[in-house]
Design a protein around this motif. Structure first.
Motif, PDB file in Angstrom:
ATOM      1  N   UNK A 230      35.693 -56.500   5.121  1.00 14.95           N
ATOM      2  CA  UNK A 230      35.646 -56.356   6.910  1.00 14.95           C
ATOM      3  C   UNK A 230      36.256 -55.014   7.008  1.00 14.95           C
ATOM      4  N   UNK A 231      37.076 -54.824   6.447  1.00 11.52           N
ATOM      5  CA  UNK A 231      37.772 -53.496   6.627  1.00 11.52           C
ATOM      6  C   UNK A 231      37.086 -52.357   6.330  1.00 11.52           C
ATOM      7  N   UNK A 232      36.053 -52.205   5.261  1.00 10.69           N
ATOM      8  CA  UNK A 232      35.227 -51.448   4.858  1.00 10.69           C
ATOM      9  C   UNK A 232      34.004 -51.155   5.974  1.00 10.69           C
ATOM     10  N   UNK A 233      33.601 -52.212   6.384  1.00  6.33           N
ATOM     11  CA  UNK A 233      32.811 -52.219   7.727  1.00  6.33           C
ATOM     12  C   UNK A 233      33.044 -51.312   8.655  1.00  6.33           C
ATOM     13  N   UNK A 234      34.192 -51.526   8.979  1.00  9.36           N
ATOM     14  CA  UNK A 234      34.955 -50.572  10.123  1.00  9.36           C
ATOM     15  C   UNK A 234      35.318 -49.097   9.520  1.00  9.36           C
ATOM     16  N   UNK A 235      35.300 -48.940   8.136  1.00  9.22           N
ATOM     17  CA  UNK A 235      35.371 -47.585   7.631  1.00  9.22           C
ATOM     18  C   UNK A 235      34.239 -46.884   7.703  1.00  9.22           C
ATOM     19  N   UNK A 236      33.100 -47.637   7.594  1.00 11.82           N
ATOM     20  CA  UNK A 236      31.443 -47.209   7.346  1.00 11.82           C
ATOM     21  C   UNK A 236      30.747 -47.362   8.592  1.00 11.82           C
ATOM     22  N   UNK A 237      31.349 -46.977   9.862  1.00 11.61           N
ATOM     23  CA  UNK A 237      30.660 -47.012  11.047  1.00 11.61           C
ATOM     24  C   UNK A 237      29.955 -48.123  11.328  1.00 11.61           C
ATOM     25  N   UNK A 293      39.117 -44.105   7.399  1.00 14.13           N
ATOM     26  CA  UNK A 293      37.747 -43.763   7.998  1.00 14.13           C
ATOM     27  C   UNK A 293      36.949 -43.105   7.210  1.00 14.13           C
ATOM     28  N   UNK A 294      35.576 -43.395   7.045  1.00  9.68           N
ATOM     29  CA  UNK A 294      34.770 -42.712   6.115  1.00  9.68           C
ATOM     30  C   UNK A 294      34.916 -42.861   4.665  1.00  9.68           C
ATOM     31  N   UNK A 295      35.918 -43.386   4.210  1.00 12.03           N
ATOM     32  CA  UNK A 295      36.236 -43.616   2.984  1.00 12.03           C
ATOM     33  C   UNK A 295      36.466 -44.997   2.370  1.00 12.03           C
ATOM     34  N   UNK A 296      37.232 -45.775   2.844  1.00 14.19           N
ATOM     35  CA  UNK A 296      37.272 -47.370   2.221  1.00 14.19           C
ATOM     36  C   UNK A 296      38.062 -48.100   3.074  1.00 14.19           C
ATOM     37  N   UNK A 297      37.847 -49.317   2.912  1.00 13.98           N
ATOM     38  CA  UNK A 297      38.604 -50.440   3.462  1.00 13.98           C
ATOM     39  C   UNK A 297      39.306 -51.171   2.507  1.00 13.98           C
TER      40      UNK A 297
END
Ligand code: GLU
Length: 335
Positions: A230-237, A293-297
């Protein structure tokens, strides 16, 4: 030599997660897991009776990169209730449905400086600041955000919300019925908050229905891997990097992360940002997510909380890992 090593560390940080080897990332997770495994601080939340019974030993770490690689340490199978972390994704769904300004206009995007379930914060904002001056990560703002979700029937709104959370997690999520019942039996304060927000016309209709859906959203069961995705979805636009599905528009992400940065860890949000630089959100179930942001969740689950209501181990482990991976976006080398 020492200078070269430091330079390489910063260069890796500027270049993104892809520049860090699997061994470096897994090593950072393993080190944090081992360092805090035997830590015996904090206490499960007990104002929701079912949370007091959750195994305090659950301790799992998961990191999902923007490329969709998954790293884990410890117990990433056990589930806890998502609690306040859900507020981030409900806010995102409202912004997805109504545009990026919807939350700012109706609720506000400022810290309250008060407890997450403070009624005084609402009165203060209303009487002294004159309007929407709170945020969707404290209960009055969160219940209002839930009331703004599109849909006619309770069932329709709920199915769409759970579907959205599930898309972010990359699997079909369910509700912990025991937690939902326990919290429903003890959520009179949240009901009062719902009615207060209705009285001030932030909530337009059926405040008790909004509070009930809010209570159910807090009872969704997740493991550390779900939360990290879920966090990575935010990290990946807004695109889940594991499933490859665009769950929400990229344009809403900066606003979502900004609110997490100012209010994600209750009254310790400032301290958290000071030490990590990362937007994050904790829940009284013991989970914390953080977004590079742009890296990981990244997500850690460990139920014992400190006095501010944040998981003790999760804060320490995420801070260590994100700093080991050079994830603080404010840390740059001079040109
Ligand atoms: N469901 C909880 C409440 O409303 C969420 C609290 C939290 O995780 O901060 O009290």
């Amino acid at each position: 030599m020492k200078i070269l090593v430091i330079w390489l560390a910063f260069a890796g940080c500027a270049a993104g997660a892809a520049e860090w080897s699997d061994a470096q990332i897994q090593g950072a997770l393993n080190a944090a897991y081992a360092k805090y495994r035997d830590l015996n601080e904090g206490k499960n939340a007990d104002y929701i009776p079912a949370l007091a019974k959750v195994d305090a030993k659950i301790y799992g770490i998961a990191l999902v990169t923007a490329e969709g690689k998954v790293y884990t340490a410890g117990d990433v199978k056990s589930q806890v209730s998502i609690q306040s972390i859900s507020k981030v994704f409900t806010m995102a769904k409202v912004m997805e449905e109504q545009g990026t300004e919807a939350i700012e206009k109706r609720i506000g995007v400022d810290p309250t400086g008060m407890r997450f379930n403070s009624i005084v914060a609402v009165e203060w904002a209303q009487k002294l600041l004159g309007g929407p001056e709170i945020n969707p990560l404290v209960n009055p703002g969160a219940i209002t955000a839930t009331s703004m979700l599109a849909g006619e029937t309770r069932e329709g709104i709920w199915n769409s919300l759970l579907g959205f959370y599930s898309e972010c997690a990359g699997r079909r999520l369910g509700v912990d019925k025991e937690v939902f019942e326990s919290e429903s039996a003890t959520n009179q304060r949240n009901q009062a908050i719902g009615y207060l927000m209705y009285a001030y016309e932030f909530i337009k209709k059926e405040p008790l229905r909004a509070t009930d859906i809010y209570t159910e959203q807090c009872s969704v069961s997740v493991n550390a891997k779900d939360l990290a995705a879920m966090a990575a979805t935010l990290a990946n636009g807004g695109k889940n990097p594991v499933t490859g599905r665009q769950v929400m528009k990229a344009e809403i992400i900066p606003g979502v992360l900004a609110v997490m940065a100012i209010a994600g860890l209750y009254d310790d949000s400032g301290k958290w940002l000071y030490h990590t630089g990362l937007p994050a959100k904790s829940g009284v179930g013991g989970g914390i997510i953080a977004v590079a942001p742009g890296r990981f969740g990244i997500a850690v689950i460990s139920p014992p909380l400190d006095a501010a209501g944040n998981s003790v181990r999760a804060q320490k482990a995420i801070t260590d890992i994100s700093n080991a991976l050079g994830a603080n976006p404010y840390r740059v080398l001079p040109r």
